[in-house]
Scaffold this motif. Sequence first.
Motif, short mmCIF file in Angstrom:
data_model
loop_
_atom_site.label_atom_id
_atom_site.label_comp_id
_atom_site.label_asym_id
_atom_site.label_seq_id
_atom_site.Cartn_x
_atom_site.Cartn_y
_atom_site.Cartn_z
N ALA A 186 68.09 -52.02 -27.84
CA ALA A 186 67.53 -53.43 -27.41
C ALA A 186 68.15 -53.91 -26.15
O ALA A 186 67.51 -54.14 -25.72
CB ALA A 186 69.56 -53.90 -27.70
N LEU A 190 64.73 -56.06 -25.05
CA LEU A 190 65.52 -56.81 -24.11
C LEU A 190 64.23 -56.71 -22.23
O LEU A 190 63.46 -57.69 -22.32
CB LEU A 190 66.53 -56.75 -23.37
N LEU A 194 62.04 -60.22 -21.79
CA LEU A 194 63.22 -61.16 -20.83
C LEU A 194 62.06 -60.86 -19.72
O LEU A 194 61.51 -61.90 -18.58
CB LEU A 194 63.84 -60.57 -20.13
N LEU B 74 66.83 -67.98 -23.97
CA LEU B 74 67.18 -66.58 -22.85
C LEU B 74 68.22 -66.75 -23.39
O LEU B 74 69.08 -65.26 -23.14
CB LEU B 74 66.74 -67.45 -21.53
N LEU B 77 69.07 -64.60 -26.10
CA LEU B 77 68.41 -63.03 -26.19
C LEU B 77 69.36 -62.01 -25.31
O LEU B 77 69.55 -61.50 -25.64
CB LEU B 77 66.64 -63.43 -25.72
N THR B 81 71.41 -58.51 -26.31
CA THR B 81 70.60 -57.20 -26.56
C THR B 81 72.23 -57.07 -25.97
O THR B 81 72.28 -55.66 -26.34
CB THR B 81 69.80 -57.43 -25.77
N GLN B 84 74.75 -55.38 -28.49
CA GLN B 84 74.06 -54.84 -28.97
C GLN B 84 74.55 -53.42 -27.83
O GLN B 84 74.67 -52.39 -28.75
CB GLN B 84 72.90 -54.60 -29.01
#
Lengths: 310, 98
Positions: A186, A190, A194, B74, B77, B81, B84
């Motif tokens: 994960a 990211l 990102l 954003l 996201l 994460t 998780q």
Amino acid sequence: MSAALILDACLVLLVLAVAVWTIAARETFPAIAGFVSYGLLLAIVWVRLSSVDVALTEAAIGGGATGVLLLGAAARLTDRAGRRPAGIGLRIMAGALCLAITAALAFVILTLPDPAPTLAPQAVAGLPATGVGNPITAVLVAYRGIDTLLEKIVLLLAVIGVWCLTPDDSWGALPAPWGTARQDDAIVLLARLLAPVGVVVGVYIVWVGADDPGGAFQGGTILAAMWLLVMMAGLIAPLPATSRRLRRVLVAGPALFLAVAFAGFAMSGDFLSYPPAYAKWLIKLIEAALTLSIAAMVGVLVIGPAVRKR
Amino acid sequence: MSLLRDLFTVLMVSAGGFCFLAGTAGLLRFPDALTRLHALTKADNLGLGLIVLGLIAQAPGPLGALKLVAVWLLAQLAGATATQVLARAVRAEGRDSP
């Protein structure tokens, strides 16, 4: 009573409640979580006071960077250190000091003449000479450039201080535990998704800082966060303190700032004075170099010193 | 037309606020870490989505609306994460059952 006033009152109560909760929290981790929320709420308060520049800084530094630094510090605290509660005498002293500062601030604010004295008109009046459109940036890099310069030197000293904590036999080692353990998918996802967005946002915030809220510190912190994220995901290795490349980036901003400051003697007859024709470009150049240095400084501070290999 | 738009905004933002409220209730009331994370992320993503949808009606032009959608994406996201990572940490510690 207008809706905005009710909103502000709720916000103030919330900030106070979170502040009290942060102090009252017995464990380190919840206290840090409280401190981060406090910083983010404070950022909203600054927006309500129309100080968007300060709000961005508070969110990036108060909520983000300081929170991460505190988390790192808490993780490094062993059971031996830091678990012992402070004595009653120390607590009373700290409380009395805080109370005195609050009382002094309240006294000053409440006895301000109406309208309060301000340098804002002068700051705006001087803008054409600097070529930038955001008075905050003009104050930071032009009117009070010496403060900003010294602030960056202090940050460099902080980096040296952190490096000094490295045990002798670990000097030059990669700072652990970054990037050593097998990382979570994960975080990798990211970092991949990102980081590119974050880099664009960071650079954008520096770039618009000339004319709108934003600037080197806010943008630099975002870049630092992206660097740390990519390192956390194990996609790149952290740079050791002995890395020449890292050291060059660290000093680039302050060095350029100093060079321009001394060049001021030749160009316009004084330390840290910009020739009006090039003022805007010099300021942007300094900001760009400072951004990279700040990103590296914040990143190095968060990574912390290399630790002894077990 | 303006009245209709404002009504839409008030409805959507209120619905979004309700989702946040439900998520918070779940965070406080659910028995273990994994269900709490579930309540938080589901309600927050939906809540923020509804609020963004409501605010798009008030956005000054398509660029403003696009920025709002970017904020939502954003946040989704980062939220997804982070959840998780937290959930895997909980499972690794063997605290996934009450």
